[in-house]
Scaffold this active site. Structure first.
Site, PDB file in Angstrom:
ATOM      1  N   ARG A 119      -9.659 -25.084  42.119  1.00 36.72           N
ATOM      2  CA  ARG A 119     -10.141 -24.360  43.260  1.00 36.72           C
ATOM      3  C   ARG A 119     -11.037 -24.810  44.100  1.00 36.72           C
ATOM      4  O   ARG A 119     -11.548 -25.689  45.053  1.00 36.72           O
ATOM      5  CB  ARG A 119     -10.340 -23.016  43.492  1.00 36.72           C
ATOM      6  CG  ARG A 119      -9.945 -22.384  44.381  1.00 36.72           C
ATOM      7  CD  ARG A 119      -9.422 -20.853  45.027  1.00 36.72           C
ATOM      8  NE  ARG A 119      -9.243 -20.481  43.814  1.00 36.72           N
ATOM      9  CZ  ARG A 119      -8.709 -18.522  44.286  1.00 36.72           C
ATOM     10  NH1 ARG A 119     -10.188 -18.079  44.588  1.00 36.72           N
ATOM     11  NH2 ARG A 119      -7.791 -18.486  43.381  1.00 36.72           N
TER      12      ARG A 119
ATOM     13  N   HIS B  38       0.655 -25.550  48.059  1.00 40.30           N
ATOM     14  CA  HIS B  38      -0.836 -24.372  47.843  1.00 40.30           C
ATOM     15  C   HIS B  38      -0.585 -23.152  48.144  1.00 40.30           C
ATOM     16  O   HIS B  38      -0.635 -22.954  49.245  1.00 40.30           O
ATOM     17  CB  HIS B  38      -1.601 -25.048  48.207  1.00 40.30           C
ATOM     18  CG  HIS B  38      -2.726 -24.873  47.977  1.00 40.30           C
ATOM     19  ND1 HIS B  38      -4.163 -25.404  46.448  1.00 40.30           N
ATOM     20  CD2 HIS B  38      -3.453 -24.179  48.629  1.00 40.30           C
ATOM     21  CE1 HIS B  38      -5.044 -24.446  46.963  1.00 40.30           C
ATOM     22  NE2 HIS B  38      -4.899 -23.650  47.748  1.00 40.30           N
TER      23      HIS B  38
ATOM     24  N   TYR C 112      -3.656 -24.637  67.872  1.00 37.65           N
ATOM     25  CA  TYR C 112      -3.491 -25.395  69.010  1.00 37.65           C
ATOM     26  C   TYR C 112      -4.318 -26.940  68.460  1.00 37.65           C
ATOM     27  O   TYR C 112      -4.218 -27.551  69.900  1.00 37.65           O
ATOM     28  CB  TYR C 112      -4.941 -24.732  69.449  1.00 37.65           C
ATOM     29  CG  TYR C 112      -4.951 -22.821  70.993  1.00 37.65           C
ATOM     30  CD1 TYR C 112      -3.932 -23.119  71.212  1.00 37.65           C
ATOM     31  CD2 TYR C 112      -5.265 -21.881  69.951  1.00 37.65           C
ATOM     32  CE1 TYR C 112      -3.875 -22.215  71.799  1.00 37.65           C
ATOM     33  CE2 TYR C 112      -5.103 -21.104  69.844  1.00 37.65           C
ATOM     34  CZ  TYR C 112      -4.701 -21.041  71.474  1.00 37.65           C
ATOM     35  OH  TYR C 112      -3.561 -19.255  71.850  1.00 37.65           O
TER      36      TYR C 112
END
Length: 816
Positions: A31, A77, A121
């Protein structure tokens, strides 16, 4: 199996240790830390791989970010979408990443710390340099492992055609490890890698001739080559990163500071806000306005400087007190051989080169195998074309594809792959498949095979390929360095004069601990009224000082507060001051005793402390100059049941007078008290009878004061004054001489002892808190044996509880 065996009886610490250990290992490896080979954390690697698999590359149109995020979560993931999207956005921010890995359309945040638009967006695609990280991944160059649900494969590491860890840097925190690797310039990193390939024994010093140091996307100036060298040698080191600034002259003889680059990872909006706060709080004088003129053409912060101010000095102050200059700490931790390691530059480059050797070897093997397979098929096709009619005849007379293949193999001795190629050959291919085309292809393949075998047979040839690839990347993507590197870290010396305009102000301190400075204008318009304070409060200090001076406030418990005058709150004369507790931390039980103003902390001045139990201590004034003064500092060591009664500033050649409650006075030379350190306790000043205590200690400079007069006030409201000559000079630690005549009934006891000067006023407080102000000029001098004259009616108001000298500048109500 019985019920009993189902449960394991384990100590909690073993279970916790084991579980936390596993969790830490996961966080560290999967990570938070980047891999030393491709410089990516797992989430970044998965994003890039998912975009490649999806054909979301730099030569195709942009695609919704949400689609990519969905892909990444669904296939590789299984974590939160926000963490994936944030990682994706970061790889597209040109102020965070030196060479962008993702191109994004839409709002992807800003250097002002604005959040990016939601992923529904924005649109994104891989940048072309990111495709270099993924180059040849389909050629078995890297190891693949199953994804979390075993439905697909994902790469363990990317082929990475350039040293991405150094180029883009990395930052992260896991359990037990953190990492901070700054970005570097692509050209320089590639030159360093090539240097290390050519000479594996080269030193960091030599590498630094090409890789000069970090190159931040935001530019700026890095100071401290030694820090860079240490970081490259050990993995840890620190440098100073400062903004790029210019001082420009503008109309009207004024100047302005223009900032065009800020340090890496500094949020510009916060920086501007902080600088404006310093202007607003008058922490630094001389700034007229701070404004952010950044527009689409580039970053620009303007600090307008007032006419007389010193722009250079202000700039230094801002470097020191804002993020205009920050320290960057290298901490180059990366995953190397599956474990987190602190790596220097040599190890980082070495691990990258080793990785490249593997990648290029694997790629060459893959290409060699493919070439040999194709060579074999081309040979088959050539043979088939030379006997084309028989081949067609054989295929036509077969039952099905499988039979046709078998017939070709048995009749003409083709191999299985060759027969497959012949059978699946489309008819139109026969039109132009003449023998010369196949011969050409065969020759090309032979050359290719020879080349690949050469690469695989010698390390020298392998390195030549790696270097060629690196040079190609350098030529395509290299750009100029943005960060300037300077050898030395500049010492920031800040003149007080810069920050503080020299201005005369009135400073007042009250008994209850309220302080303020007041402009002379506000004071003079008050027509000598008492300053604003609580009804129960009174002044203990009042004087005209300069903003460049310092006020030392001493407390009964032997502490002192260091207060530069310019940092005192600027408050009108009529308004209450600010409590010292709001400025400096102070014990609740402690109270202020005395204020001393200091212009310069020189060696030839001393502070002399007197305590209730008769101790005297002398320390050089210089010891009280404080660097950090956010809390009360130790001025003198005071025992449990003792307290400080007075502090005086002396020149070393003065005389000392100590007076006690039971009416003893002792005069001796200051030189008898030897100089000690700031935290010491001092020596015995006067020898006290049981039940006696020191009321005050005074100092006299007899070379300057002929009329040295000591005045005292007793609990019965009597006051007397005596010339110091009434007491002959003795030595310290004696009992002293009597100052009052003994009375059988209700003897006088001293409650106040002061040095009386011509127009002093004494404030006398009685038990019912009535305060009377008495001018000392009404009394005449007496000898040691009188009990003075009664000045306060103690029958009406109770005994006198305390008395103190009033500052002469301010009229009291009685005088008015």
């Amino acid at each position: 199996m019985g019920e009993a065996e189902k449960y394991l009886d384990l100590p909690l610490e073993d279970v916790l240790g084991d579980r936390f250990g596993r969790y830490s290992k996961y966080i560290i490896q999967e990570r938070a830390l980047p891999d030393a080979r491709d410089g990516l954390k797992p989430v970044q690697r998965r994003i890039l791989y998912a975009m490649l698999k999806d054909g979301n590359t730099s030569d195709k149109p942009f695609r919704k970010a949400a689609k990519t995020v969905g892909n990444v979560i669904g296939n590789y993931h299984p974590h939160g979408d926000s963490s994936v999207y944030e990682a994706m956005v970061r790889m597209s921010q040109e102020w965070k990443v030196r060479n962008l890995l993702i191109e994004m359309h839409g709002n992807n945040g800003s250097i002002d710390g604005d959040p990016p638009a939601a992923m529904r967006y924005t649109e994104a695609r891989l940048s072309s340099i990111a495709q270099e990280l993924l180059q040849d991944i389909e050629k078995e160059t890297v190891e693949f492992i199953p994804n979390f649900d075993d439905t697909q494969e994902e790469p363990v590491v990317l082929p990475a055609m350039y040293p991405n860890l150094l180029v883009n840097g990395s930052t992260g925190i896991s359990s037990g490890y953190a990492t901070d690797i700054p970005p570097h310039n692509l050209n320089e990193v590639i030159d360093a890698a090539i240097m290390q390939i050519d000479d594996p024994e080269c030193t960091v010093q030599e590498l630094m001739t090409v890789l000069r140091g970090p190159d931040f996307p935001t530019g700026g100036i890095v100071q401290g080559v030694d820090g860079i060298r240490k970081a490259y040698e050990t993995g840890k080191g620190k440098v100073v990163v400062r903004a790029k600034t210019d001082i420009e002259d503008i109309r009207g003889g004024k100047q302005q500071i223009v900032i065009t680059e800020v340090p890496y990872e500094v949020v510009k909006a916060n920086l501007v806000k902080k600088m404006d706060e310093l202007r607003f709080d008058k922490k630094v004088e001389g700034i007229a306005e701070v404004r952010d003129d950044t527009d689409r053409t580039g970053l620009r912060i303007v600090i307008e400087v007032k006419k007389e101010a010193d722009a250079e000095g202000i700039l230094n102050y801002l470097y020191k007190n804002t993020d205009l200059q920050v320290t960057y700490n290298f901490n180059m931790v990366a995953i190397h051989n599956r474990t987190p390691q602190l790596l220097g530059l040599k190890q980082l480059l070495h691990s990258y080169i080793t990785h490249q050797k593997e990648v290029v070897t694997n790629r060459s093997r893959h290409e060699l195998r493919k070439a040999k397979e194709r060579q074999h098929i081309v040979e088959g096709l050539k043979k088939a074309i030379s006997i084309l009619d028989e081949v067609i005849e054989t295929i036509r007379s077969s039952k099905d594809k499988k039979d046709a293949k078998n017939n070709l193999i048995s009749r003409f001795e083709f191999s299985e792959p060759q027969a497959e190629a012949i059978v699946t050959l489309q008819l139109y291919r026969l039109t132009n498949t003449d023998i010369t085309t196949l011969d050409n292809e065969s020759n090309e393949l032979a050359k290719e095979i020879e080349k690949l075998e050469r690469i695989l047979s010698s390390e020298k040839n392998l390195f030549a390929v790696i270097k060629k690839d690196l040079k190609k990347i350098k030529k395509t993507y290299g750009d100029e360095r943005r960060t300037v590197i300077e050898e030395k870290i500049q010492e920031l010396k800040i003149d007080l004069e810069v920050m503080v305009p020299s201005e005369d102000v009135i400073v007042s301190v009250t008994k209850e601990g309220y302080v303020k400075r007041t402009s002379l204008r506000s004071y003079s318009s008050s027509k000598n009224e008492r300053p604003g304070m609580k009804e129960t409060d009174d002044l203990i200090y009042f004087n005209e000082l300069n903003t460049t001076d310092t006020l030392l406030l001493f407390t009964k418990k032997g502490q002192y507060l260091y207060m530069p005058i310019h940092e005192l709150p600027d408050i009108r004369w009529k308004d209450n001051g600010q409590h010292v507790g709001n400025i400096v931390q102070l014990d609740r039980e402690d109270e202020l005793l005395k204020a001393i103003a200091v212009r310069e902390f020189t060696e030839d001045s001393n502070l002399l402390f007197f305590t209730k139990n008769g101790m005297a201590k002398k320390t050089s004034l210089q010891a009280y100059k404080a660097q950090r003064y956010s809390k009360a500092l130790v001025a003198v060591k005071v025992k449990e049941n003792d307290e400080v009664v007075n502090v005086e500033m002396t020149n070393g050649n003065e005389e000392v007078f100590i007076g006690t409650k039971l009416g003893y006075g002792l005069r001796f030379l200051e030189s008898e008290v030897s100089l000690v350190g700031q935290r010491a306790a001092g020596v015995k000043g006067i020898n006290l009878k049981d039940g006696d205590e020191v009321i005050n200690g005074l100092t006299f400079d007899l070379s300057k004061e002929e009329q040295a007069v000591i005045g005292l006030i007793t609990q019965r409201g009597s006051m007397k004054k005596m010339p110091i000559q009434e007491f002959e000079t003795s030595t310290r630690a004696k009992r002293g001489l009597v100052m009052l005549r003994e009375l059988k009934s209700k003897p006088h006891q001293v409650v106040g002892l002061e040095k009386f000067e011509t127009n002093d006023v004494i404030a006398v407080q009685t038990e019912n808190e009535e305060v009377t102000h008495i001018e000392t000029s009404i009394l005449r001098n007496t000898d040691r044996y009188s009990n003075g004259s009664f000045v306060v009616d103690t029958k009406k108001n109770g005994d006198v509880s305390e008395a103190w000298k009033y500052t002469s500048h301010i009229k009291t109500e009685e005088q008015e």
